[in-house]
Scaffold this motif. Structure first.
Motif, PDB file in Angstrom:
ATOM      1  N   TYR A   1      42.415 113.354 108.968  1.00  0.00           N
ATOM      2  CA  TYR A   1      43.205 114.129 107.837  1.00  0.00           C
ATOM      3  C   TYR A   1      42.523 115.688 108.032  1.00  0.00           C
ATOM      4  N   GLU A   2      41.427 115.896 108.114  1.00  0.00           N
ATOM      5  CA  GLU A   2      40.717 117.290 108.245  1.00  0.00           C
ATOM      6  C   GLU A   2      41.254 117.726 109.627  1.00  0.00           C
ATOM      7  N   GLN A   3      41.711 117.134 110.837  1.00  0.00           N
ATOM      8  CA  GLN A   3      42.138 117.800 111.970  1.00  0.00           C
ATOM      9  C   GLN A   3      43.548 118.144 111.447  1.00  0.00           C
ATOM     10  N   LYS A   4      44.086 117.149 110.703  1.00  0.00           N
ATOM     11  CA  LYS A   4      45.540 117.390 110.417  1.00  0.00           C
ATOM     12  C   LYS A   4      45.835 118.745 109.571  1.00  0.00           C
ATOM     13  N   LYS A   5      44.694 119.006 108.815  1.00  0.00           N
ATOM     14  CA  LYS A   5      44.866 119.955 107.958  1.00  0.00           C
ATOM     15  C   LYS A   5      44.934 121.232 108.692  1.00  0.00           C
ATOM     16  N   LEU A   6      43.912 121.221 109.628  1.00  0.00           N
ATOM     17  CA  LEU A   6      43.734 122.362 110.549  1.00  0.00           C
ATOM     18  C   LEU A   6      44.986 122.833 111.116  1.00  0.00           C
ATOM     19  N   MET A   7      45.666 121.713 111.616  1.00  0.00           N
ATOM     20  CA  MET A   7      46.706 121.948 112.544  1.00  0.00           C
ATOM     21  C   MET A   7      47.925 122.627 111.695  1.00  0.00           C
ATOM     22  N   ARG A   8      47.936 122.328 110.259  1.00  0.00           N
ATOM     23  CA  ARG A   8      49.021 122.861 109.373  1.00  0.00           C
ATOM     24  C   ARG A   8      48.726 124.163 108.833  1.00  0.00           C
TER      25      ARG A   8
END
Length: 578
Positions: free
Chosen positions: A275-282
């Motif tokens: 979820y942290e990496q997904k947040k960074l991508m968005r």
């Protein structure tokens, strides 16, 4: 019983029939019959399942072969079975197109808008060079160029002598402010990649390979919509790396250069929360560059969080290692979801011939640039010392070597030292032993959590723990400034890994020292190690040559030792019989 005899007449035969009937209907008999019938059914089902699987594999293999042949001819995929066949006119490749890669989405490439990929125009200082001048410059830098396109002028792909000759945009060129001149691999890579060619780059570790593909990738992003043309989970540049440490190191270089031109980079890897990496991508509307390990990226693709339809630059860093580690299915799936007319660049410190044929499927007529001689080669900026010891005496020799190079464990200033072990338990044991001897040491291996691994690396970088005991997870991509010594407590399983290990020191123009313990258990690699030492001008101990100098034939992952190495760059010749 007498009553039964009188009623039945011939009671003996009748009673035997009763006993037989009772025995045949007994519980053990029923169980035996049930097991026999179940076994027969399982055999039949196994045969049917095997036949279905074989038919499915044959069908898939046939469809894959037909699809590959049609891609090579530039045709569309065949229509689904049962549907009406519609004649289609295949559009010829666009002007400036270089064809399609074997692994990639041809339909996506056809319906996507063209993208700018050629940015290089030789500067006057380069265009004035004669063929002899270009050859002399390559010889000075130790560069060998193979498979260069025919018809080019001698100076078209000449190595550069200054950063300004590359023609980078001002904001991209600012990333080179702290360096004096390009490294050999950078000097040769930039004219090739900026001219739009696919490329295979082979150079020693610590030679600046990340900047060699990073700056051209940033240039292409800025020329195709700029830093503002981003969408969440749809990058324009994709960099694949085999390990978390290498992915993080590559992302740091991209971050430093990208901040100067407004290009965001996100690193995704296993062992950290999704979820942290997904947040960074968005964040910020998306990122233009994703640096990833193959497994975690495929997870994001399956979840629908990442789409690769906008990728125009695909980079395989340490490509041989990724394919050798068994990441081929993931890489094929990832590359198959990108447009087939993308630009593909592969960089590595080694390039085994067994991998070349497989890797060539991802590229289209690549130009191959090699820094240094053919074959396995260690960095010449590293002093190599090999000591043949008894396996049980390595702890004693390690204490002696640490005292020789580092002095006392109580010293205020201790030079940064990497100690490589082969196994995770061995790494943990060494770490505990050195801590008991009051050495400030940290360790990193595969059984540790990602948070603990990152903490160990940070302690080593800051100097809080000047000793880092590591397995081969740190052998590639770990770029830490100021590493003065590398100690190989246990020799690695391959000589290629030895080259990568000692490449952690002597980086970016500095010098370093590598001390290796070699035992009788490693004698199968004595010949290869002796060749590496001779090539670098290092001393080959007599005890090492006593093991023999024969170089064992490398085994294929698929075919073992029963395979033939071929040069995939040589094209087949047509033979006509009268």
């Amino acid at each position: 019983m007498n009553r039964i005899k009188r009623r039945g007449g011939g009671g003996g035969a009748f009673s035997s029939r009763i006993r037989a009937a009772l025995s045949s209907h007994s519980r053990p008999a029923r169980r035996a019959r049930h097991r026999a019938s179940s076994f027969a059914r399982s055999i039949e089902m196994g045969k049917e399942k095997k036949e279905k699987k074989e038919k499915k594999e044959k069908k898939a293999k046939k469809e894959k072969k037909e699809k590959r042949e049609k891609r090579e001819r530039g045709e569309d995929a065949a229509p689904a079975s049962g549907s009406a066949k519609v004649a289609r006119t295949v559009a010829p490749p666009r002007a400036g197109s270089r064809g399609y890669a074997s692994v990639g989405d041809v339909d996506l490439a056809k319906r996507s808008p063209p993208f700018a990929r050629e940015f290089y125009s030789p500067a006057s200082s380069v265009s004035s060079l004669s063929a002899a001048d270009v050859a002399a410059r390559r010889e000075t830098l130790g560069i060998t160029l193979e498979a260069a396109p025919a018809g080019l002028s001698p100076h078209a792909l000449a190595p550069l002598a200054a950063f300004a000759e590359a023609g980078f945009p001002r904001e991209v060129l600012a990333a080179t402010a702290n360096f004096k001149t390009p490294s050999p691999i950078q000097a040769q890579s930039w004219p090739i990649v900026l001219s739009g060619h696919d490329m295979v780059g082979i150079a020693a570790t610590g030679s600046g390979k990340t900047m060699a593909f990073g700056l051209p990738a940033l240039t292409q992003i800025l020329a195709n919509g700029g830093a503002g043309d981003v969408e969440p989970g749809r990058p324009k540049c994709l960099v694949l790396a085999p390990t978390r440490e290498l992915a993080q190191q590559t992302a740091r270089v991209f971050d430093e250069a990208g901040k100067l031109c407004g290009v965001r980079c996100v690193c995704v890897y296993g062992g950290a929360p999704k979820y942290e990496q997904k947040k960074l991508m968005r964040e910020g509307g998306g990122c233009a560059v994703i640096v990833a390990t193959p497994g975690r990226l495929r997870d994001f693709m399956n979840d629908g969080d990442v789409k690769l339809d906008r990728v125009t630059t695909l980079v395989l860093d340490e490509a041989d290692r990724m394919l050798d580690l068994g990441f081929e299915p993931e890489i094929r799936e990832i590359a198959g979801n990108t447009r087939a007319d993308r630009q593909t660049v592969m960089f590595s410190a080694t390039w085994p011939q067994a991998i070349q044929g497989l890797a060539s499927e991802f590229m289209r007529d690549p130009v191959k640039a090699r820094v240094g001689s053919e074959g396995l080669k260690a960095s010449h900026s590293v002093t190599q010392i090999v000591e043949v010891v008894e396996p049980n005496d390595k702890d004693q020799h390690l204490g002696r070597v640490l005292k020789k190079y580092l002095g006392s464990s109580q010293a205020a200033e201790t030079p940064r030292t990497l100690i490589f072990a082969l196994y995770k338990k061995e790494c943990a044991r060494l770490h505990e032993n050195l801590r008991r001897q009051n050495w400030r040491a940290a360790c990193i291996h595969g059984d540790m959590s990602q948070r603990d691994r990152e903490q160990s690396v940070e302690q080593f970088k800051s100097g809080k723990c000047p000793l880092l005991i590591a397995t081969d997870v740190a052998a590639r991509g770990l770029d830490i400034k100021g590493v003065e010594y590398v100690i190989n407590y246990t020799f690695p399983l391959t000589t290629e890994d030895y080259v990568h290990r000692i490449g952690r020191t002597g980086r970016a123009g500095r010098t370093g020292l590598a001390h290796t313990f070699f035992t009788q258990h490693d004698k199968g690699r004595a010949g290869e190690l002796a060749n590496v030492l001779r090539e670098a001008g290092a001393e080959v101990p007599q005890a090492l040559t006593n093991f023999g100098t024969h170089v064992k034939k490398k085994e294929s992952k698929l075919y073992g030792a029963h395979f033939k190495e071929i040069d995939t760059s040589v094209k087949a010749t047509k033979i006509v019989f009268d």
